[in-house]
Motif scaffolding. Structure first.
Motif, PDB file in Angstrom:
ATOM      1  N   ILE A 176       5.191   5.859   8.555  1.00 62.04           N
ATOM      2  CA  ILE A 176       5.277   5.381   7.180  1.00 62.04           C
ATOM      3  C   ILE A 176       6.696   4.891   6.913  1.00 62.04           C
ATOM      4  O   ILE A 176       7.666   5.530   7.338  1.00 62.04           O
ATOM      5  CB  ILE A 176       4.900   6.508   6.190  1.00 62.04           C
ATOM      6  N   GLU A 177       6.828   3.775   6.231  1.00 62.54           N
ATOM      7  CA  GLU A 177       8.150   3.223   5.927  1.00 62.54           C
ATOM      8  C   GLU A 177       8.799   4.038   4.804  1.00 62.54           C
ATOM      9  O   GLU A 177       8.249   4.168   3.715  1.00 62.54           O
ATOM     10  CB  GLU A 177       8.026   1.765   5.480  1.00 62.54           C
ATOM     11  N   MET A 180       0.832  -1.209   0.000  1.00 62.70           N
ATOM     12  CA  MET A 180       0.000   0.000   0.000  1.00 62.70           C
ATOM     13  C   MET A 180       0.866   1.257   0.000  1.00 62.70           C
ATOM     14  O   MET A 180       0.572   2.240   0.681  1.00 62.70           O
ATOM     15  CB  MET A 180      -0.915  -0.013   1.208  1.00 62.70           C
ATOM     16  N   GLY A 181       1.943   1.246  -0.759  1.00 62.64           N
ATOM     17  CA  GLY A 181       2.857   2.376  -0.792  1.00 62.64           C
ATOM     18  C   GLY A 181       2.563   3.332  -1.929  1.00 62.64           C
ATOM     19  O   GLY A 181       1.688   3.111  -2.773  1.00 62.64           O
ATOM     20  N   HIS A 228      -7.029   3.029  -2.610  1.00 61.52           N
ATOM     21  CA  HIS A 228      -6.169   2.811  -1.440  1.00 61.52           C
ATOM     22  C   HIS A 228      -6.931   3.090  -0.145  1.00 61.52           C
ATOM     23  O   HIS A 228      -6.802   2.337   0.828  1.00 61.52           O
ATOM     24  CB  HIS A 228      -4.942   3.720  -1.542  1.00 61.52           C
ATOM     25  N   LYS A 229      -7.697   4.166  -0.118  1.00 60.79           N
ATOM     26  CA  LYS A 229      -8.443   4.500   1.099  1.00 60.79           C
ATOM     27  C   LYS A 229      -9.429   3.397   1.462  1.00 60.79           C
ATOM     28  O   LYS A 229      -9.563   3.025   2.642  1.00 60.79           O
ATOM     29  CB  LYS A 229      -9.176   5.830   0.923  1.00 60.79           C
ATOM     30  N   MET A 230     -10.144   2.866   0.463  1.00 57.72           N
ATOM     31  CA  MET A 230     -11.112   1.806   0.743  1.00 57.72           C
ATOM     32  C   MET A 230     -10.435   0.581   1.348  1.00 57.72           C
ATOM     33  O   MET A 230     -10.963  -0.047   2.282  1.00 57.72           O
ATOM     34  CB  MET A 230     -11.845   1.416  -0.540  1.00 57.72           C
ATOM     35  N   LYS A 254      -2.385   9.843   5.163  1.00 55.65           N
ATOM     36  CA  LYS A 254      -3.043   9.001   6.158  1.00 55.65           C
ATOM     37  C   LYS A 254      -4.450   8.603   5.709  1.00 55.65           C
ATOM     38  O   LYS A 254      -4.883   7.466   5.935  1.00 55.65           O
ATOM     39  CB  LYS A 254      -3.087   9.731   7.500  1.00 55.65           C
ATOM     40  N   GLN A 255      -5.162   9.528   5.069  1.00 55.69           N
ATOM     41  CA  GLN A 255      -6.492   9.182   4.561  1.00 55.69           C
ATOM     42  C   GLN A 255      -6.414   8.042   3.554  1.00 55.69           C
ATOM     43  O   GLN A 255      -7.293   7.176   3.517  1.00 55.69           O
ATOM     44  CB  GLN A 255      -7.130  10.406   3.911  1.00 55.69           C
TER      45      GLN A 255
END
Length: 824
Positions: A501-502, A59-60, A715-717, A441-442
């Protein structure tokens, strides 16, 4: 149920969203009732069979400082051209700097025209694009009758033998003419057609410019078909492949207006002043700004309206802070002010005295008594919005500007001007915009790779980016002037560390400074204690805590011949700190691995999949590319990452690419899938007021707002319904992809992407699904080019409702992504 009502009772945006959802739901209900919806496929899930764990780093997103002004979405600096070197007046590059005829060079064998991409040469179908355009000049090395080819859009570069980025020997690219022989060719009669031309190396007899029929390099994924090939200089294999003709390129579009200089002179009525861009007295960049008040009691100085001169969005009752550097022969008094240049009102002001002397930092802070508004800037004469695109792009004009100048008679130079919001507008006290992190973040971003073509040149070597920003080398980048000395890899790492976050750090990997010892120093600088030279260096620079970064990319889209030695040194340093097999070292050869001897050296280090192959692709296909590479080298143990997904768009089409590709990554359950370490969506964010060749931000920003694009909502979902246990799933049918994961409480989330409207049969635990479930739908509709504009930023956004599913029939819309939540 449908109603009519007074539309004033609903906000405009809310009305649009409600109407859009009513249309979608109504059409799906009608399709279900009429029974004429096509059955698109079947999704069968066995929640009892936990097949694998899903890596959250899939998820990046990818942040590339070389494109679309991305750093400005994160960096809190509001001033553009802080060092008075961004587009110096009179030095703007002309689009047509030469009167010589412009040519394109077409290959006889494949019919493709030569172009450069990422400074490597390819042939492909021509378009009205300066990447295809050259000027033939006499050979720079003086060869009688020889020629060199000068690039139109990079006039300091020539077609020549480039430093190796791939394993392909003799690869041609655009290079500076440091060695004139490398950019010079003998022009001879065409080998397969004497009426045309062939171009022989002036240093190696029998070595000709030719197409290979292969595609390698950073842009290879963009091209395909009979006209596409790499271009090399090498021993003759096929006469037609080495025969060329000149064509006239398509007419170019009208040249853009010259760039707007970001600083404006400002003089109060009744005051006489002089201004000079002083190239003889720079502090940080190429020049400083000299201000002299000759007479009068008012103010004189320079004002800055931010990126693209689109104006600053200033909020009322808020504090703003910053500093600048000054130099003068005697005592002077400065004023720093925030102004509304629409109304000429002063919003905040502070006096900053200076006793005089050599370059000195002067700090300021002020609180506004009013704010500014943003209006349509399409026809504003002093703006530089750059390239516009679909409805997502808009040129706004906000009223704010920051002024720095003298308030009495005197003379002084200023340089490196910095201003940012107070802590109210920043994240965690860092020089990072809170709005930028909020969007990350969202969207549920778990990892960011900061890297791209801007990291190719030596100026992005990591040792140039430590310490105070004003003590670092100045911009140095001709390409786009996007780089900012205050936003480098370590500011980026601090942001990621604070946000959970990585970070993935890219540094120049092929340069005179990029020796194995220097790369080992990077490990010590990031993680070492005061017992190491470079750990002590980090502490002395004011960063006592280590930089928490474990992914290092050593170059970008190139063959790094020192990669094995660099990795060996870095891993040795890590082991001395008790961090053996904890760091990852990305090889930048773009979905290709190493030459056999280099591969053997890396295997001997013993870090297995911590030596990582980096893939850059066009939006999808990363899992398949890794699988093919692992199968090609069954005895090697490297890992893989997908650090760029260059789809070039941010529309509904891109939304579906993200949904389908993430389903692919989430379903990867074979043993080799554990060697896949992350995937990033390109790009994390993008400026709405401009785009260049890669209009692919999954979120957008303007001075006064940030918002999510359709692919970002995918991504948000997923983030909102995250579950880490992959379960057994089978998908049949065409145009449908799906994945399924189970949360620790037993809840199963089924994620379905569909290109067409119709129905999908859901079977869970061997039985058709029946019941009412929480369902979230992101509906793109039939217009695959649609996206979210700033006027309607949630036009394409998820909607959650309780939906009854009978006999396993899930109704889906065209270009839709659906998440079904199924309790235990």
């Amino acid at each position: 149920e449908l109603y009519t009502c007074d539309p004033t009772q609903v906000t405009t945006t809310g009305l649009r969203s409600m109407m859009a959802w009513m249309v979608v739901v109504s059409s799906l209900v009608l399709a279900a009732a009429s029974g004429d919806g096509d059955t698109l496929g079947t999704v069968s899930v066995n929640p009892a069979n936990h097949t694998h764990d899903v890596n959250p780093f899939f998820m990046g997103c990818h942040s590339d400082s070389g494109y679309v002004h991305e750093p400005r979405g994160f960096y809190s600096q509001l001033v553009f051209g802080e060092s008075f070197e961004a587009v110096l007046p009179g030095n703007a590059k002309s689009v047509r700097a030469t009167a010589a005829p412009v040519i394109s060079v077409q290959n006889v064998k494949n019919g493709g025209n030569v172009r450069h991409c990422n400074f490597e040469l390819y042939t492909c179908d021509p378009t009205a694009n300066e990447d295809f355009e050259f000027v033939e000049v006499p050979a720079l090395d003086g060869t009688p009758g020889g020629v060199s080819f000068n690039s139109i859009n990079f006039p300091t570069k020539y077609l020549g033998l480039a430093p190796p980025k791939t394993e392909e020997l003799g690869r041609l690219g655009l290079i500076a003419p440091t060695n004139k022989s490398l950019v010079s060719f003998k022009k001879v009669a065409g080998l397969s057609d004497p009426s045309m031309f062939s171009f022989e190396s002036t240093t190696t007899s029998g070595s000709f410019m030719q197409v290979t029929g292969h595609l390698q390099g950073g842009c290879s994924g963009k091209y395909g078909g009979p006209h596409s090939s790499d271009v090399i200089v090498g021993a003759l294999v096929d006469k037609a492949a080495a025969t060329w003709k000149y064509t006239h390129p398509p007419p170019p579009p009208p040249p853009p207006p010259p760039p707007v200089y970001p600083w404006h002179d400002y003089v109060s009525p009744g005051t006489v002043a002089k201004f000079e861009t002083d190239i003889n007295t720079p502090f940080h960049g190429l020049a400083s700004q000299k201000i002299s008040v000759v007479s009068g009691s008012g103010m004189a100085g320079v004002a800055n309206r931010g990126l693209g001169s689109e104006g600053l969005f200033i909020e009322s009752g808020k504090d703003y802070e910053g500093y600048f550097f000054a130099k003068s022969d005697s005592a002077v008094s400065f004023t720093v002010a925030l102004m509304d240049y629409h109304s000429n009102a002063t919003l905040a002001s502070v006096t900053v005295p200076f006793v005089g002397g050599n370059w000195t930092m002067l700090n300021f802070s002020m609180t506004t008594i009013a704010g500014t508004v943003c209006v349509d800037g399409t026809n504003a004469p002093d703006m530089d919005c750059g390239k516009m695109g679909p409805a997502s792009h808009i040129c706004v004009e906000c009223g704010g500007q920051v002024f720095v100048g003298l308030n009495s008679v005197g003379s002084a130079n200023i340089d490196y001007v910095f201003m940012q919001p107070g802590t109210w507008g920043r994240f965690n006290g860092l020089q990072v915009l809170k709005s930028g992190v909020d969007i990350l973040k969202q969207m549920g971003i778990t990892l960011i790779r900061l890297g791209g073509s801007f990291t190719d040149p030596p100026y992005y070597f990591w040792k140039n980016w430590i310490g105070k920003p004003w003590e670092r080398p100045s911009l140095g980048a001709e390409w786009g002037h996007e780089l900012i000395s205050g936003w480098g890899p370590f500011e980026f790492i601090d942001m990621c560390n604070a946000a959970g976050i990585e970070p993935v750090m890219t540094t120049t990997g092929v340069c005179p400074q990029c020796q194995p010892e220097d790369m080992g120093d990077l490990v010590d600088f990031a993680h070492g204690s005061a017992d190491t030279v470079w750990g002590q260096k980090r502490i002395s620079l004011g960063h006592p805590e280590p930089y928490n970064v474990t992914f290092f990319e050593l170059g970008n889209e190139q063959y790094n011949p020192l990669y094995p030695e660099q990795v060996a040194n870095m891993e040795s340093r890590a082991a001395k700190m008790g961090m053996a097999n904890q760091l990852f070292y990305m090889n930048p050869n773009n979905a290709n691995w190493l030459k056999p001897d280099d591969a053997a050296k890396v295997e001997a280090i013993g870090i297995k999949d911590h030596a990582v192959m980096d893939e850059h692709n066009g939006g999808t296909g990363g899992v398949e590319a890794a699988k093919n590479m692992f199968e090609k080298f069954p005895n090697l143990t490297m890992g893989a990452v997908n650090a760029e997904t260059n789809a070039g768009i941010h529309t509904v089409t891109r939304m579906m690419m993200e949904a389908n590709d993430l389903n692919d990554w989430f379903n990867c359950a074979a043993p080799w899938c554990s060697r896949l370490h992350f995937r990033t969506a390109s790009f994390c964010t993008e400026r709405s007021g401009h785009f260049d060749g890669f209009d692919q931000g999954i979120s957008f920003f303007l001075p006064n707002m940030s918002w999510i694009q359709p692919p970002g909502y995918v991504h948000k979902m997923i983030a909102d319904t995250w579950a880490g246990a992959g379960v057994d799933i089978t998908v049949t049918g065409s145009g449908v992809t799906a994945s399924a994961q189970k949360a620790s409480d037993g809840t199963v989330y089924i994620r379905v992407a569909s290109a067409s409207a119709g129905s999908v049969q859901l079977v869970v635990g061997g039985k058709p699904v029946d019941g009412t479930f929480n369902v979230t739908v992101l509906n793109g509709g039939v217009d695959a080019t649609a996206a979210n504009s700033p006027g309607n930023p949630t036009q394409i956004s998820p909607i959650t409702s309780m939906v009854k599913i009978s006999s396993g029939t899930l109704i889906v819309g065209p270009n839709s992504f659906t998440v079904v939540k199924m309790p235990t």
